[in-house]
Enzyme design. Structure first.
Site: not given
Ligand code: NAD
Length: 350
Positions: A80, A184, A186, A188
């Site tokens: 990382k 959340g 976002g 995913v």
């Molecule tokens: P993202 O930043 O696109 O989405 C995260 C969402 O969570 C945002 O919309 C944010 O507003 C919301 N959020 C933050 N704090 C919050 C809270 N307290 N209550 C409710 N909502 C809240 O991130 P992502 O890419 O969708 O990833 C989501 C999670 O999955 C992260 O923990 C990331 O590390 C993990 N992850 C993502 C991937 C990937 O392919 N994107 C792969 C493995 C793990």
């Protein structure tokens, strides 16, 4: 800070501190273990309060990547990188170039991908200066092509994992009528919510922002709740897809769900919270096992042979990996996270 004696230093092979005066780059690249292959992992940019915080983060995250790739049966090690700075104000093309050149100097031992604070566009820029970045190529998708963003694969893998958890804990194959709370929406979370809806689930959702909530309400008929209400809902599955450390003493006591299965990284505030979930009869799908769809996606991109059918099949392997973990955890009366760690260690220490 002494790196060797910090608790997060877990026999890391190599930790590199990189700086560049002109662009202001201050970055740390950590390679935890490369027994199974080059260390692939995201590049996170964050306004860390100090260097100790950044060092702890990169050590913890790179170790997690070793376990994730080993569990996903990929020929990859764990690594990382973190950049100290605010991605909104400090991220410049010059800084990304300096970071790319620092990664290049490692000769392929570390491969970067997007993470919090970096984007597909940033990786594309960096790819002009090093070939050791991924998540940059457009890929074939069901309807045309999609960007290098691995989130759709993460969402699909999480759906597959929820199916395995439902089979184990509720003894059924169908998700029809399953009650799921998604925290959340976002990249995913919203995609996962759409897939759950298509499979017949009933949804409760929360986020900090209105737009995705409005979309989920309108498009999916989801019930929108406030962020603090998501834990105590009377649902079958709680799917954390926002932040880490959401499973702690307070939230676990509130949970009514029988299953915790979501995409967020580092969901347990502390390892003991895996035991707390088990003691409450809540089945926990270990985060790095269920959210491996994204790393599998970038691995296929890296190999140059991006066959969507093979990718899909590999991601679907998350189902059986989880069933193996659940079966062992049940037989040994141990938390699922502990069992997953043991299986991963058997693989990468071999
Ligand atoms: P993202 O930043 O696109 O989405 C995260 C969402 O969570 C945002 O919309 C944010 O507003 C919301 N959020 C933050 N704090 C919050 C809270 N307290 N209550 C409710 N909502 C809240 O991130 P992502 O890419 O969708 O990833 C989501 C999670 O999955 C992260 O923990 C990331 O590390 C993990 N992850 C993502 C991937 C990937 O392919 N994107 C792969 C493995 C793990």
């Amino acid at each position: 800070m002494s790196v060797f004696s910090t608790p997060d230093f877990a026999d890391h092979e190599q930790v590199v501190f990189c700086s560049d005066d002109k662009s202001g780059l201050k970055a740390i690249i950590a390679i935890h273990n490369s027994n199974l292959g080059p260390a692939l992992g995201g590049c996170r940019m964050w306004p860390y309060a100090n260097e100790d915080e950044a060092t702890r983060d990169v050590l913890r995250l790179s170790r997690g990547m070793t376990y994730k790739s080993a569990m996903a049966n990929l020929a990859l090690g764990g690594g990382k990188s973190v950049v100290i700075g605010n991605p909104r104000t400090d991220k410049t093309p010059a800084l990304l170039e300096a970071l790319a050149r620092a990664i290049d100097r490692l000769g392929g031992r570390y491969i970067a991908a997007e993470d919090s604070g970096t984007s597909v566009a940033d990786m594309k820029l960096m790819s002009q200066f090093t070939q050791h970045v991924c998540g940059v190529r457009d890929k074939p998708a069901e309807h045309g092509t999609r960007s290098g963003d691995p989130s759709p694969s993460t969402a699909y893998g999480t759906l597959v994992g929820i199916r395995a958890a439902v089979k184990e804990r509720l003894g059924r194959d169908s998700l029809d009528g399953l009650r799921v709370a998604v925290q959340g929406l976002g990249h995913v979370g919203l995609d996962l919510a759409r897939r759950l809806k298509a499979a017949g689930a009933e949804l409760w959702v929360t986020d900090l922002y209105r737009e995705p909530l409005l979309a989920a309400g309108r498009e999916l008929g989801a019930t929108v709740v406030a962020p603090e209400e998501i834990f105590g809902l009377d649902v079958d599955v709680f799917a954390p897809c926002a932040l880490g450390a959401v499973l702690n003493d307070r939230t676990i006591a509130e949970l009514k769900a029988k299953i915790v299965a979501g995409a967020a990284n580092n969901q347990l505030a502390e390892p003991r919270h895996g035991t707390a979930l088990m003691n409450r009869g809540i089945l926990y799908a270990p985060d790095y096992v269920i959210n491996a769809g994204g790393i599998i996606d970038v691995y296929y991109e890296r190999t140059g042979n991006f066959d969507p059918a093979a990718l899909r099949q590999h991601i679907e392997g998350i189902h059986d990996s989880l069933l193996e973990i659940f079966t062992r955890a049940r037989a040994e009366e141990r938390p699922t996270g502990e069992v997953a760690d043991a299986i991963a260690e058997e693989r990468f220490r071999r």
